[in-house]
Design a protein around this motif. Structure first.
Motif, PDB file in Angstrom:
ATOM      1  N   TRP A  33       0.819  -1.207   0.000  1.00 58.67           N
ATOM      2  CA  TRP A  33       0.000   0.000   0.000  1.00 58.67           C
ATOM      3  C   TRP A  33       0.857   1.263   0.000  1.00 58.67           C
ATOM      4  N   LYS A  34       2.016   1.205   0.643  1.00 64.02           N
ATOM      5  CA  LYS A  34       2.893   2.378   0.681  1.00 64.02           C
ATOM      6  C   LYS A  34       3.329   2.758  -0.740  1.00 64.02           C
ATOM      7  N   LYS A  35       3.723   1.752  -1.520  1.00 66.89           N
ATOM      8  CA  LYS A  35       4.120   2.006  -2.903  1.00 66.89           C
ATOM      9  C   LYS A  35       2.932   2.544  -3.707  1.00 66.89           C
ATOM     10  N   LEU A  36       1.757   1.979  -3.493  1.00 68.70           N
ATOM     11  CA  LEU A  36       0.562   2.403  -4.213  1.00 68.70           C
ATOM     12  C   LEU A  36       0.205   3.860  -3.894  1.00 68.70           C
ATOM     13  N   PHE A  37       0.295   4.245  -2.618  1.00 68.83           N
ATOM     14  CA  PHE A  37       0.013   5.625  -2.239  1.00 68.83           C
ATOM     15  C   PHE A  37       1.009   6.588  -2.883  1.00 68.83           C
ATOM     16  N   ILE A  38       2.271   6.194  -2.955  1.00 66.75           N
ATOM     17  CA  ILE A  38       3.283   7.038  -3.589  1.00 66.75           C
ATOM     18  C   ILE A  38       2.985   7.185  -5.082  1.00 66.75           C
ATOM     19  N   GLN A  39       2.569   6.100  -5.725  1.00 64.39           N
ATOM     20  CA  GLN A  39       2.216   6.168  -7.149  1.00 64.39           C
ATOM     21  C   GLN A  39       1.032   7.104  -7.364  1.00 64.39           C
ATOM     22  N   PHE A  40       0.030   7.022  -6.506  1.00 62.50           N
ATOM     23  CA  PHE A  40      -1.131   7.912  -6.625  1.00 62.50           C
ATOM     24  C   PHE A  40      -0.720   9.368  -6.394  1.00 62.50           C
ATOM     25  N   VAL A  80      -6.106  12.214 -18.766  1.00 63.85           N
ATOM     26  CA  VAL A  80      -4.980  11.644 -19.511  1.00 63.85           C
ATOM     27  C   VAL A  80      -3.678  11.823 -18.737  1.00 63.85           C
ATOM     28  N   ALA A  81      -3.466  12.990 -18.148  1.00 67.22           N
ATOM     29  CA  ALA A  81      -2.243  13.228 -17.376  1.00 67.22           C
ATOM     30  C   ALA A  81      -2.174  12.299 -16.169  1.00 67.22           C
ATOM     31  N   TYR A  82      -3.298  12.099 -15.489  1.00 60.50           N
ATOM     32  CA  TYR A  82      -3.326  11.211 -14.326  1.00 60.50           C
ATOM     33  C   TYR A  82      -3.003   9.776 -14.733  1.00 60.50           C
ATOM     34  N   LEU A  83      -3.631   9.298 -15.812  1.00 60.09           N
ATOM     35  CA  LEU A  83      -3.370   7.931 -16.270  1.00 60.09           C
ATOM     36  C   LEU A  83      -1.927   7.761 -16.723  1.00 60.09           C
ATOM     37  N   LEU A  84      -1.390   8.752 -17.434  1.00 58.14           N
ATOM     38  CA  LEU A  84       0.007   8.669 -17.853  1.00 58.14           C
ATOM     39  C   LEU A  84       0.944   8.705 -16.652  1.00 58.14           C
ATOM     40  N   GLY A  85       0.594   9.498 -15.646  1.00 52.68           N
ATOM     41  CA  GLY A  85       1.390   9.527 -14.420  1.00 52.68           C
ATOM     42  C   GLY A  85       1.383   8.178 -13.715  1.00 52.68           C
ATOM     43  N   LEU A  86       0.225   7.532 -13.674  1.00 49.24           N
ATOM     44  CA  LEU A  86       0.153   6.200 -13.061  1.00 49.24           C
ATOM     45  C   LEU A  86       0.979   5.187 -13.847  1.00 49.24           C
ATOM     46  N   LEU A  87       0.827   5.205 -15.161  1.00 52.40           N
ATOM     47  CA  LEU A  87       1.583   4.255 -15.980  1.00 52.40           C
ATOM     48  C   LEU A  87       3.085   4.497 -15.891  1.00 52.40           C
ATOM     49  N   ALA A  88       3.494   5.762 -15.798  1.00 51.29           N
ATOM     50  CA  ALA A  88       4.917   6.086 -15.703  1.00 51.29           C
ATOM     51  C   ALA A  88       5.526   5.601 -14.390  1.00 51.29           C
ATOM     52  N   THR A  89       4.726   5.503 -13.333  1.00 48.03           N
ATOM     53  CA  THR A  89       5.237   5.031 -12.049  1.00 48.03           C
ATOM     54  C   THR A  89       5.201   3.510 -11.937  1.00 48.03           C
ATOM     55  N   LEU A  96      -4.537  -3.586  -7.529  1.00 47.11           N
ATOM     56  CA  LEU A  96      -5.647  -3.277  -6.650  1.00 47.11           C
ATOM     57  C   LEU A  96      -6.341  -4.529  -6.124  1.00 47.11           C
ATOM     58  N   LYS A  97      -6.105  -5.654  -6.745  1.00 45.15           N
ATOM     59  CA  LYS A  97      -6.741  -6.885  -6.298  1.00 45.15           C
ATOM     60  C   LYS A  97      -6.026  -7.410  -5.048  1.00 45.15           C
TER      61      LYS A  97
END
Length: 98
Positions: A33-40, A80-89, A96-97
């Motif tokens: 979850w720590k990694k996921l929060f940083i990605q978000f 689009v910027a949010y999705l690209l930011g997620l994919l870049a991280t 999420l599963k």
């Protein structure tokens, strides 16, 4: 002010829910979850930057229909910027599963 109050109350509600679930040992955040929060957080920063830059093109002195199109365009830029930011991280939806 209304949006800020709604967001604030949602954060308080989520915090209290986690506090009591954690206290009763029902739910605890795992290490992933720590990694996921940083990605978000990074994706949010990318989105805010893209929207800040895109707002320079917004012109409020035009007809209503053009303003509607401009606001919709800003929404698309944000998504689009949010999705690209997620994919870049390195985010992948399967993270999420449980």
């Amino acid at each position: 002010a209304l949006a800020l109050a709604s967001s604030g109350s949602a954060l308080v509600n989520a915090g209290m829910l986690y506090f009591y679930l954690h206290k009763k040992n029902i739910f605890r955040f795992g290490a992933h979850w720590k990694k996921l929060f940083i990605q978000f957080a990074i994706a949010n920063i990318v989105m805010v930057g893209a929207l800040y830059y895109a707002l320079t093109w917004y012109n409020g002195d035009v007809s209503q229909w053009i303003r509607v199109v401009e606001v919709l365009g800003l929404c698309v830029v944000g998504v689009v910027a949010y999705l690209l930011g997620l994919l870049a991280t390195g985010f992948r939806p399967r993270q999420l599963k449980p």
